[in-house]
Design a protein around this motif. Structure first.
Motif, PDB file in Angstrom:
ATOM      1  N   ILE A  48       2.599  10.467  43.785  1.00 14.53           N
ATOM      2  CA  ILE A  48       2.599   9.119  44.368  1.00 14.53           C
ATOM      3  C   ILE A  48       3.215   8.116  43.405  1.00 14.53           C
ATOM      4  O   ILE A  48       4.046   7.281  43.781  1.00 14.53           O
ATOM      5  N   GLY A  49       2.812   8.204  42.141  1.00 12.65           N
ATOM      6  CA  GLY A  49       3.330   7.266  41.157  1.00 12.65           C
ATOM      7  C   GLY A  49       4.827   7.388  40.942  1.00 12.65           C
ATOM      8  O   GLY A  49       5.548   6.380  40.865  1.00 12.65           O
ATOM      9  N   GLY A 297      -1.873   9.070  32.226  1.00 14.23           N
ATOM     10  CA  GLY A 297      -1.708   7.742  31.639  1.00 14.23           C
ATOM     11  C   GLY A 297      -0.389   7.571  30.915  1.00 14.23           C
ATOM     12  O   GLY A 297       0.313   6.563  31.103  1.00 14.23           O
ATOM     13  N   VAL A 298      -0.014   8.549  30.074  1.00  9.74           N
ATOM     14  CA  VAL A 298       1.245   8.416  29.334  1.00  9.74           C
ATOM     15  C   VAL A 298       2.449   8.568  30.261  1.00  9.74           C
ATOM     16  O   VAL A 298       3.504   7.977  30.017  1.00  9.74           O
ATOM     17  N   MET A 299       2.304   9.344  31.335  1.00  5.80           N
ATOM     18  CA  MET A 299       3.403   9.429  32.297  1.00  5.80           C
ATOM     19  C   MET A 299       3.620   8.101  33.006  1.00  5.80           C
ATOM     20  O   MET A 299       4.766   7.689  33.254  1.00  5.80           O
ATOM     21  N   ALA A 300       2.525   7.421  33.332  1.00  9.19           N
ATOM     22  CA  ALA A 300       2.666   6.114  33.971  1.00  9.19           C
ATOM     23  C   ALA A 300       3.340   5.122  33.033  1.00  9.19           C
ATOM     24  O   ALA A 300       4.214   4.345  33.446  1.00  9.19           O
ATOM     25  N   MET A 304       7.082   6.559  34.529  1.00 11.64           N
ATOM     26  CA  MET A 304       7.171   5.808  35.783  1.00 11.64           C
ATOM     27  C   MET A 304       7.655   4.374  35.564  1.00 11.64           C
ATOM     28  O   MET A 304       8.570   3.906  36.256  1.00 11.64           O
ATOM     29  N   LEU A 305       7.044   3.678  34.636  1.00 11.02           N
ATOM     30  CA  LEU A 305       7.430   2.291  34.378  1.00 11.02           C
ATOM     31  C   LEU A 305       8.530   2.169  33.342  1.00 11.02           C
ATOM     32  O   LEU A 305       9.216   1.139  33.276  1.00 11.02           O
TER      33      LEU A 305
END
Length: 439
Positions: A48-49, A297-300, A304-305
């Motif tokens: 989703i992210g 968390g680290v992927m986000a 992702m961002l």
């Protein structure tokens, strides 16, 4: 003789145990299924992210106040700039600059991303080739024919800097090509800041960011997971050492392996180390708080961002306001823009981008410090719980010790009963202490 069969106890016992085992299987399967479904939450959230981030950033690229310039101070140049602003509806932000040299300077500072010269011959071109690498491309004409037109009558010229963003340069070219067609002449495109020869689109820097990011945040899982038994100070040292290795690998890829850059490798390594060390220290600190959710968390934060706001594919002028805002302070943007400034734009604005990377590194140091405080408090709480559990166990054991009593008649107590009861009490006390320590 009676024909009624007596129950076979030898057969009934195995059948009973088999039925009990069969009855226990659904419960075991339910527990296993619940365990698997719980762990599937992480990849589904990643899906989703990633979809929201990548499609939100790259699905509908369009210029938003993309700065361009019209070279000239005449009335016609001012009218053309005003006409561009009126027709673009806010997509472009056109201005006028007096001379071609001024437009080249603004392109190298990335203040504009395209400059339209209405009459190239009238601007008194001197054959300028910035750093000996300026390239000229002509649409719809051969090189000899274009040179003949340039010597005769002036042709419209578009100045771009593809090292800053190839996609922005392509958008600007599509905008100004119809203007040149209305003048009855082909558009001459001059690249005042081309990328390296082995990186014609200039996007190799973005994929270098991807490689360094994956090496960094994947190492966080190893240091936080396999190294969880190690002191935090030692884990932090491992993170710094890993960042050195990852940055050296990235520098090797950019230089001798794929020739993405042809100079400034030491500066590239320095920025790669700052970036990787920041990612690793932040991830190492976060692992103390997030545990099994650290990877998400680290992927986000760093996929992702990060990739979507880095400007490696589309600059912020081609994205929506959210990702354009992230571009101003996110660490991936600091690395990409810093490397572009260092390699292609003579270091203009480099200090600001390096400052962004240093800021994220300091955030990583702060995060490790907070994790150290949290782990220290956690250890103190565990030690206190263990001491309390030991005290409770000692009291429980003392309470179960029988007091001396007068001898009772034979047969009043079975020999060995007291010792059996004491053993049972001791086992229960040990279980209670283990549960307390676990809590």
């Amino acid at each position: 003789m009676s024909t009624v069969r007596r129950p076979d106890h030898h057969r009934s016992a195995p059948q009973g145990s088999h039925r009990a085992a069969s009855a226990g299987r659904p419960a075991a399967h339910t527990a296993g299924l619940r365990h698997v479904l719980t762990h599937l939450v992480t990849p589904l959230l990643m899906c989703i992210g990633m979809g929201l981030a990548y499609l939100g950033a790259f699905a509908h690229p369009a210029p938003h106040h993309l700065p361009v310039a019209v070279v000239g101070s005449s009335r016609s140049a001012q009218l053309l700039a005003q006409s561009i602003n009126d027709r673009s509806g806010g997509d472009l932000a056109a201005r006028t600059v007096p001379r071609r040299a001024t437009a080249v300077e603004q392109l190298k500072h990335q203040d504009i991303f395209g400059a339209y010269v209405m009459n190239g011959a009238a601007q008194g071109q001197t054959g300028e080739r910035p750093q000996g690498q300026a390239q000229e491309r002509t649409q719809g004409q051969t090189g000899g024919r274009m040179q003949g037109q340039t010597r005769g009558q002036g042709v419209p010229e578009l100045l771009v800097a593809t090292a800053g963003s190839d996609t922005s340069a392509s958008v600007v070219q599509k905008i100004f090509t119809p203007l040149a067609a209305r003048q009855g002449a082909p558009l001459k495109v001059t690249d005042v800041a081309p990328p390296a020869e082995d990186d014609p689109t200039g996007q190799g820097i973005f994929f270098l960011l991807v490689a360094i990011s994956i090496g960094s945040y994947a190492s966080v899982a190893v240091i936080g997971g396999a190294g969880a038994v190690l002191p935090l100070r030692l884990r932090a040292v491992l993170a710094i050492g890993t960042s050195v290795v990852v940055s050296l690998i990235g520098t090797a890829f950019a230089g001798p392996v794929f020739h993405l850059v042809d100079h400034g490798l030491w500066g590239l390594w320095g920025m790669a180390w700052l970036y990787s060390a920041g990612v690793l220290l932040i991830g190492t600190g976060l692992h103390t708080f997030l545990k099994r959710w650290t990877t998400l968390g680290v992927m986000a934060l760093f996929v992702m961002l990060n990739f979507t706001s880095s400007g490696g594919i589309f600059r912020p002028e081609m994205q929506n306001g959210f990702f354009a805002a992230l571009h101003s302070f996110w660490n991936g943007a600091g690395f990409v823009e810093g490397l572009r400034s260092h390699v292609y734009f003579d270091g203009y604005g480099l200090s600001g981008h390096v400052g962004t990377l240093v800021g994220w590194l300091l955030v990583g140091v702060l995060m490790v410090g907070l994790a150290g405080l949290a782990e220290r408090r956690r250890r103190a709480a565990e030690a206190e719980a263990t001491a309390n559990a030991a005290a409770v166990a000692a009291a429980a054991v003392a309470a179960t010790v029988p007091e001396p009593r007068p001898q009772r008649p034979v047969g009043a107590a079975t020999p060995g009963t007291g010792s059996a009861e004491a053993a049972t009490e001791e086992e229960m006390t040990e279980e209670e202490m283990e549960e307390a320590v676990g809590v």
